[in-house]
Structures are given as structure tokens and as C-alpha cells.
Motif scaffolding. Sequence first.
Motif, PDB file in Angstrom:
ATOM      1  N   TYR A 280      21.505 -22.592 -56.105  1.00 19.87           N
ATOM      2  CA  TYR A 280      20.800 -22.821 -54.839  1.00 19.87           C
ATOM      3  C   TYR A 280      20.586 -24.311 -54.582  1.00 19.87           C
ATOM      4  CZ  TYR A 280      19.758 -17.850 -54.301  1.00 19.87           C
ATOM      5  OH  TYR A 280      19.877 -16.490 -54.120  1.00 19.87           O
ATOM      6  N   GLU A 281      20.420 -24.638 -53.312  1.00 22.55           N
ATOM      7  CA  GLU A 281      20.089 -26.013 -52.909  1.00 22.55           C
ATOM      8  C   GLU A 281      18.589 -26.239 -53.030  1.00 22.55           C
ATOM      9  OE1 GLU A 281      19.710 -28.733 -48.856  1.00 22.55           O
ATOM     10  OE2 GLU A 281      20.670 -26.760 -48.760  1.00 22.55           O
ATOM     11  N   LEU A 282      18.189 -27.281 -53.734  1.00 22.92           N
ATOM     12  CA  LEU A 282      16.790 -27.698 -53.767  1.00 22.92           C
ATOM     13  C   LEU A 282      16.573 -28.646 -52.589  1.00 22.92           C
ATOM     14  CD1 LEU A 282      13.971 -28.089 -54.985  1.00 22.92           C
ATOM     15  CD2 LEU A 282      14.959 -29.779 -56.555  1.00 22.92           C
ATOM     16  N   TYR A 283      15.872 -28.158 -51.568  1.00 23.37           N
ATOM     17  CA  TYR A 283      15.737 -28.985 -50.370  1.00 23.37           C
ATOM     18  C   TYR A 283      14.321 -29.478 -50.115  1.00 23.37           C
ATOM     19  CZ  TYR A 283      13.871 -25.064 -47.546  1.00 23.37           C
ATOM     20  OH  TYR A 283      13.114 -24.037 -47.045  1.00 23.37           O
ATOM     21  N   GLU A 284      13.348 -29.005 -50.896  1.00 22.06           N
ATOM     22  CA  GLU A 284      11.993 -29.512 -50.694  1.00 22.06           C
ATOM     23  C   GLU A 284      11.149 -29.298 -51.932  1.00 22.06           C
ATOM     24  OE1 GLU A 284       8.204 -28.180 -48.093  1.00 22.06           O
ATOM     25  OE2 GLU A 284      10.003 -28.564 -46.894  1.00 22.06           O
ATOM     26  N   ALA A 285      10.354 -30.292 -52.283  1.00 22.94           N
ATOM     27  CA  ALA A 285       9.351 -30.181 -53.342  1.00 22.94           C
ATOM     28  C   ALA A 285       8.047 -30.723 -52.780  1.00 22.94           C
ATOM     29  CB  ALA A 285       9.767 -30.970 -54.578  1.00 22.94           C
ATOM     30  N   THR A 286       7.008 -29.894 -52.776  1.00 19.61           N
ATOM     31  CA  THR A 286       5.738 -30.282 -52.185  1.00 19.61           C
ATOM     32  C   THR A 286       4.587 -29.906 -53.109  1.00 19.61           C
ATOM     33  OG1 THR A 286       5.757 -28.188 -50.964  1.00 19.61           O
ATOM     34  CG2 THR A 286       6.452 -30.158 -49.757  1.00 19.61           C
ATOM     35  N   ALA A 287       3.431 -30.479 -52.848  1.00 19.48           N
ATOM     36  CA  ALA A 287       2.223 -30.156 -53.606  1.00 19.48           C
ATOM     37  C   ALA A 287       1.059 -30.008 -52.641  1.00 19.48           C
ATOM     38  CB  ALA A 287       1.924 -31.245 -54.636  1.00 19.48           C
ATOM     39  N   GLY A 288       0.172 -29.107 -52.966  1.00 20.14           N
ATOM     40  CA  GLY A 288      -1.027 -28.901 -52.166  1.00 20.14           C
ATOM     41  C   GLY A 288      -2.236 -28.750 -53.055  1.00 20.14           C
ATOM     42  N   LEU A 289      -3.407 -28.702 -52.440  1.00 24.36           N
ATOM     43  CA  LEU A 289      -4.667 -28.605 -53.175  1.00 24.36           C
ATOM     44  C   LEU A 289      -5.337 -27.275 -52.857  1.00 24.36           C
ATOM     45  CD1 LEU A 289      -6.032 -32.234 -52.645  1.00 24.36           C
ATOM     46  CD2 LEU A 289      -4.842 -31.308 -54.640  1.00 24.36           C
ATOM     47  N   ARG A 290      -5.359 -26.404 -53.849  1.00 22.73           N
ATOM     48  CA  ARG A 290      -6.031 -25.111 -53.682  1.00 22.73           C
ATOM     49  C   ARG A 290      -7.546 -25.323 -53.761  1.00 22.73           C
ATOM     50  NH1 ARG A 290      -2.432 -24.397 -58.056  1.00 22.73           N
ATOM     51  NH2 ARG A 290      -0.560 -23.165 -57.601  1.00 22.73           N
ATOM     52  N   PRO A 291      -8.310 -24.691 -52.876  1.00 18.80           N
ATOM     53  CA  PRO A 291      -9.780 -24.793 -52.957  1.00 18.80           C
ATOM     54  C   PRO A 291     -10.328 -23.705 -53.885  1.00 18.80           C
ATOM     55  CG  PRO A 291      -9.158 -23.709 -50.915  1.00 18.80           C
ATOM     56  CD  PRO A 291      -7.874 -24.013 -51.641  1.00 18.80           C
ATOM     57  N   MET A 292     -10.603 -24.047 -55.128  1.00 21.98           N
ATOM     58  CA  MET A 292     -11.001 -23.072 -56.139  1.00 21.98           C
ATOM     59  C   MET A 292     -12.521 -22.968 -56.246  1.00 21.98           C
ATOM     60  SD  MET A 292      -8.089 -21.953 -57.341  1.00 21.98           S
ATOM     61  CE  MET A 292      -8.574 -21.103 -58.846  1.00 21.98           C
ATOM     62  N   SER A 293     -12.988 -21.751 -56.500  1.00 24.61           N
ATOM     63  CA  SER A 293     -14.397 -21.512 -56.798  1.00 24.61           C
ATOM     64  C   SER A 293     -14.539 -21.209 -58.284  1.00 24.61           C
ATOM     65  CB  SER A 293     -14.917 -20.330 -55.968  1.00 24.61           C
ATOM     66  OG  SER A 293     -14.423 -19.112 -56.496  1.00 24.61           O
ATOM     67  N   PRO A 294     -15.760 -21.224 -58.817  1.00 21.78           N
ATOM     68  CA  PRO A 294     -15.927 -20.988 -60.260  1.00 21.78           C
ATOM     69  C   PRO A 294     -15.517 -19.595 -60.725  1.00 21.78           C
ATOM     70  CG  PRO A 294     -17.841 -22.126 -59.363  1.00 21.78           C
ATOM     71  CD  PRO A 294     -17.010 -21.702 -58.194  1.00 21.78           C
ATOM     72  N   ASP A 295     -15.582 -18.582 -59.845  1.00 22.68           N
ATOM     73  CA  ASP A 295     -15.308 -17.207 -60.272  1.00 22.68           C
ATOM     74  C   ASP A 295     -14.090 -16.592 -59.596  1.00 22.68           C
ATOM     75  OD1 ASP A 295     -16.274 -16.868 -57.728  1.00 22.68           O
ATOM     76  OD2 ASP A 295     -17.987 -15.608 -58.287  1.00 22.68           O
ATOM     77  N   ASN A 296     -13.282 -17.417 -58.946  1.00 21.76           N
ATOM     78  CA  ASN A 296     -12.049 -16.976 -58.284  1.00 21.76           C
ATOM     79  C   ASN A 296     -12.272 -16.108 -57.054  1.00 21.76           C
ATOM     80  OD1 ASN A 296     -10.381 -18.353 -60.129  1.00 21.76           O
ATOM     81  ND2 ASN A 296     -10.417 -16.622 -61.542  1.00 21.76           N
ATOM     82  N   LEU A 297     -13.511 -15.948 -56.629  1.00 20.62           N
ATOM     83  CA  LEU A 297     -13.820 -15.301 -55.361  1.00 20.62           C
ATOM     84  C   LEU A 297     -14.077 -16.375 -54.305  1.00 20.62           C
ATOM     85  CD1 LEU A 297     -16.228 -12.366 -56.277  1.00 20.62           C
ATOM     86  CD2 LEU A 297     -14.135 -12.134 -54.923  1.00 20.62           C
ATOM     87  N   PRO A 298     -13.674 -16.142 -53.068  1.00 20.21           N
ATOM     88  CA  PRO A 298     -13.981 -17.131 -52.029  1.00 20.21           C
ATOM     89  C   PRO A 298     -15.462 -17.158 -51.696  1.00 20.21           C
ATOM     90  CG  PRO A 298     -12.983 -15.184 -51.060  1.00 20.21           C
ATOM     91  CD  PRO A 298     -12.901 -15.001 -52.555  1.00 20.21           C
ATOM     92  N   LEU A 299     -15.840 -18.123 -50.896  1.00 14.11           N
ATOM     93  CA  LEU A 299     -17.201 -18.236 -50.395  1.00 14.11           C
ATOM     94  C   LEU A 299     -17.163 -17.891 -48.911  1.00 14.11           C
ATOM     95  CD1 LEU A 299     -17.030 -20.165 -52.956  1.00 14.11           C
ATOM     96  CD2 LEU A 299     -18.986 -21.348 -51.969  1.00 14.11           C
ATOM     97  N   ILE A 300     -17.662 -16.714 -48.576  1.00  9.22           N
ATOM     98  CA  ILE A 300     -17.643 -16.228 -47.196  1.00  9.22           C
ATOM     99  C   ILE A 300     -19.043 -15.735 -46.858  1.00  9.22           C
ATOM    100  CG2 ILE A 300     -16.514 -14.735 -45.518  1.00  9.22           C
ATOM    101  CD1 ILE A 300     -14.302 -14.258 -47.608  1.00  9.22           C
ATOM    102  N   GLY A 301     -19.723 -16.446 -45.967  1.00  9.23           N
ATOM    103  CA  GLY A 301     -21.062 -16.030 -45.584  1.00  9.23           C
ATOM    104  C   GLY A 301     -21.929 -17.194 -45.171  1.00  9.23           C
ATOM    105  N   ARG A 302     -23.195 -16.907 -44.936  1.00 10.15           N
ATOM    106  CA  ARG A 302     -24.127 -17.900 -44.397  1.00 10.15           C
ATOM    107  C   ARG A 302     -24.495 -18.968 -45.420  1.00 10.15           C
ATOM    108  NH1 ARG A 302     -26.827 -16.510 -39.563  1.00 10.15           N
ATOM    109  NH2 ARG A 302     -25.484 -14.990 -38.522  1.00 10.15           N
TER     110      ARG A 302
END
Length: 353
Positions: A280-302
Motif C-alpha cells: 500500500y501507499e503511505l500517504y499520510e501520517a498524523t497525530a492528535g490529542l485524545r482528551p482522556m479522563s481518569p476512568d475512561n468515561l467521558p464527562l457529560i453533565g452540569r
Amino acid sequence: MGTVAVVGGGVIGLSIAWRAACAGWTVTVHDPAPGSGASWVAGGMLAPLSEGWPGEEHVLELGAASLGRWPEFGDRLQRATGCDLFTSDGSLTVALDAADAADLRTVAEWVQAQGHEMRVLTRAEIRDLEPSLGPRIRLGLLAPTELAVDNRVLVDALHRACVDTGVRFVAATVDSLDELRADRVVLAAGSASARVWPGLPVRPVKGEILRLRARPGATPAPSRTIRGSVHGRPAYLVPRGDGLVVGATQYEADDTQVTVAGVRELIADTEALLPAIGEYELYEATAGLRPMSPDNLPLIGRLSERVVAATGHGRNGILFTPITADAVLAELADDPLTEAKNADPQRFSKEGL
């Protein structure tokens, strides 16, 4: 309804903005470059069952609930924009050695006990399903209900849907929520959320991803998402119309520079899963920043009477998109979503954040 300011223009912020605008809110998204962060780099796997592990019942529960919402959410977005989001049905997790095979059996038993479909496959069954995979593979887990989406098509579709429903965009960084005049504020700034709301337990975790394009005569890519562990490192291959997405490294770092070591590891590890990857052709290599929480659950709420959090989604931001949008819309309506109760941001402090 009133006015809503959404801080952050990734898939989480854009989906909330779109749904809120459809519900009658006047919405403004604040982001200097919407869709350019972790959402643009992601692999697009919707795989809560394959990533399950005993002890993370709440993560599995929330992920499965969001996966169940994806067909309707995706269909609605596709009808609104004409975009084709989905790239594969089913995930196959494979083991290359006895220890990994034992782990897969543990996962299968636990996920099945939670009421979800997952099948253990022999080497011969794996070869029948995905003949391009490597000869070292000895056992597999098939999760037929899991999906994958093209994250970049998703970002573009959400942006288009927002524009079509009247969402306004402000291309600027928000340093303080006090400067926003809206009736309600949704904090969906990913790994930058703690900068805007000090003390929020969200940290950046770097991940590198490769994008490969099929060349003429190359061995066809697998039709399902393929996951595995090689030398103790997780690796995956996600189908795309023109090739594959390969991922992903994980470092406790906050830069987005792609390293030689990261690229080398990803290619070597995924070659053990798909020996023909060198074609295969390698046409892109990128990096991003995952927003991690301490327990792998997101923070959704007030966070306060005015501010709602929608952040900390870690490596599952694409997966959690539908249920996060539903949960935030429910918060805006002062009727919290029961299925998101375990993602309450206040769980980290009895005094609140």
C-alpha cells in the motif's frame, strides 16, 4: 428556547450544535479551526464490545448505548447532507499468541455475560472471513454489530448540517467562559477543556495514525475493522473506500509531532496482522490529542447551572457522539438522560468541580 454557546468544534461540539439548532436553540460554535483536532485524526471505529474489559462495566454500558444510537444518528445526518458515513460492518479482534488468545476468551465471556453478541472464531473461520490476514493468527473475536465511519466525512457532514440549520461560527479561542453572553454554555473543547475550566480532570494523550491508499494490484483490504495486540501494543486496521487507516500509538504527551519510532511500530505491528500492507501507499501520517479522563468515561453533565460539560471522551469520541448529543440536549431541557448518569462530571469530587 434561548441561546447556546458551544466551545469546541470537533465531532462532539458540532453534533451538539446541530442537534440543539434543530431543537430550536440559537447556537454559536467557538473554535479557531473547527474539525481540525482529534476528530480529524481519528480512526472512526465504533467498537465498545471489542474494547471491553472486565471491571469497566460503565464504559461498556455507555458505549453500547451509543452504538445502538449510531444507525439512526448516521441515517439522519446522511439524509440531511447526502454524505456516505459508514465504511464497514463488524469488527474482528485477533490473537497472535497464547496469552492474547486467553485474553480474548476472557473478553468474550464477559461481554456475552453483559448481554451482547460476540463470537469466538477459530483460525480456519478467520481465514474464511478475511483471507488476507496473517498466518500467525490463532484465534479471533467477531463483533458483528460494531461499525466504522469515515471520521473526515463525518466532520464535514456535521459542519454542513450546522450551517444549514443556522449555527453561527466564531473562529476564535475561548479563554474564559465568562466572556460568552449565551444563556447556556457547552464545554466541548477536548484536551483543552481543563484550560478553560481549571481543575477539570481531562488530560491530553497523544496518538499517531497512518493513512494508506491501495495501489493497483495490491491485496484487497479486509472488509471489517481488524484489531490485535502485537508485542503488547494494540494495533488496528479500519477500512476506507480507498485503503486503510492504521493506528494507533499512545503516549502521555501533548505535542502533535509524528515520530519515526511511532511510524515504525505501526507498520511493523500491523504487518503481523496484514502481511500485504507493504503493497500500500503511505500517504499520510498524523497525530492528535485524545482528551482522556481518569476512568475512561467521558464527562457529560452540569458543571454549573449555566455550563454543561461534554468532554473527556478519550479514544472513543466518535463512538460516544450520538449519546453525548442526546445527553447534552437533555441537560439543556433540564431533563437529564438516565443512560449517561455514570458520566456525570461531579463523580470526581464530592464538593463538585
